[in-house]
Design a protein around this motif. Structure first.
Motif, PDB file in Angstrom:
ATOM      1  N   UNK A 239       0.812  -1.210   0.000  1.00  0.00           N
ATOM      2  CA  UNK A 239       0.000   0.000   0.000  1.00  0.00           C
ATOM      3  C   UNK A 239       0.845   1.259   0.000  1.00  0.00           C
ATOM      4  N   UNK A 240       1.892   1.268   0.810  1.00  0.00           N
ATOM      5  CA  UNK A 240       2.787   2.429   0.858  1.00  0.00           C
ATOM      6  C   UNK A 240       3.523   2.589  -0.464  1.00  0.00           C
ATOM      7  N   UNK A 241       4.008   1.476  -1.004  1.00  0.00           N
ATOM      8  CA  UNK A 241       4.753   1.507  -2.271  1.00  0.00           C
ATOM      9  C   UNK A 241       3.862   1.988  -3.415  1.00  0.00           C
ATOM     10  N   UNK A 242       2.644   1.465  -3.464  1.00  0.00           N
ATOM     11  CA  UNK A 242       1.728   1.854  -4.523  1.00  0.00           C
ATOM     12  C   UNK A 242       1.367   3.336  -4.437  1.00  0.00           C
ATOM     13  N   UNK A 243       1.191   3.823  -3.223  1.00  0.00           N
ATOM     14  CA  UNK A 243       0.882   5.245  -3.048  1.00  0.00           C
ATOM     15  C   UNK A 243       2.033   6.114  -3.532  1.00  0.00           C
ATOM     16  N   UNK A 244       3.255   5.734  -3.183  1.00  0.00           N
ATOM     17  CA  UNK A 244       4.429   6.491  -3.625  1.00  0.00           C
ATOM     18  C   UNK A 244       4.564   6.468  -5.138  1.00  0.00           C
TER      19      UNK A 244
END
Length: 254
Positions: A239-244
């Motif tokens: 989730x964090x990676x996709x948001x970035x």
């Protein structure tokens, strides 16, 4: 005291606390501590009858800056939430001037206020599940109080982002004005409140918000338990990676 992340000014019976971390105004424990201290200082000043919470830059508060942290590190979330409880125990009415995104914990900060003035450019999102995470900042207590259990569930489960017009329609925000007028409209509302009897307003507010701070404190304890284990999952990292990377996450349920 000297603040590093906020500014405080007064006009008549209204104090304005301005978040000064543009453009996104990401929060951390330092910011929450300073806002809480400013609120408590205003509480102790009988000349101050209402507060405006505003922000520099394009965002009201874009939440926590996960992209600048190792997603596996241990964060002082418990202490941050304890500081946040101080905000809910403030005794004087608060008007939030939401001129841009209020995302994640930033939405929690906006929902802490008594009223929210916004504009079409305002953006509101409880985006936690899009990060593989659990809502925090007491939102599981405050958001249903504002928009109802069903709408709160919809916003939580989808993580969708709504604009200022939709926020007013749902009851998440109270007043819609042009972008350039958000701060002035929030100040006008706070001034109108300050023109009422301070003792009467304080007593009425205590009745209306009776038990809210305690409910938020209980909610954050539950939120922390869920966040602690979710933080360790592969979905949270995705989730964090996709948001970035500005893409839809590909969650695997693990």
């Amino acid at each position: 005291m000297a603040f590093t992340s906020i500014g405080v000014t007064t006009s008549g019976h209204v104090a304005t606390i301005e978040i000064q971390r543009p453009p996104n105004n990401f929060f951390d424990i330092t910011l929450i501590e300073e806002i809480a201290t400013a609120f408590e200082t205003a509480d102790a000043d009988p000349a101050i009858r209402a507060l405006v919470l505003a922000a520099q830059g394009k965002a009201f508060c874009a939440g926590a800056d996960f992209a600048r942290r190792d997603v596996g590190e241990e964060r002082p979330g418990r202490h941050l939430y304890k500081e946040a409880i101080r905000l809910f125990r403030t005794g004087k009415p608060i008007v939030a001037a939401v001129q841009g995104p209020a995302i994640g914990g930033g939405l929690g900060l906006a929902c802490m206020a008594d009223f929210r003035v916004t504009c079409a450019e305002g953006r509101f999102s409880a985006n936690f599940t899009r990060l593989g995470f659990h809502p925090g900042f007491g939102l599981t207590a405050t958001l249903p109080r504002l928009v109802g259990q069903q709408q709160a569930a919809l916003l939580f489960y989808t993580g969708r982002r709504i604009n200022g017009e939709e926020a007013v329609r749902l009851g998440l925000a109270d007043q819609l004005v042009p972008l350039a007028e958000v701060r002035d409209a929030a100040m006008a509302l706070a001034t109108e409140i300050a023109q009422s009897s301070p003792l009467g307003v304080a007593a009425t507010r205590q009745t209306l918000r009776r038990g809210l701070a305690d409910a938020v404190e209980q909610a954050t304890e539950r939120e922390l338990v869920e966040q602690d284990w979710l933080r360790k999952t592969a979905d949270f990292k995705e989730g964090i990676k996709a948001t970035a990377e500005r893409r839809l996450p590909e969650f695997q349920g693990r």
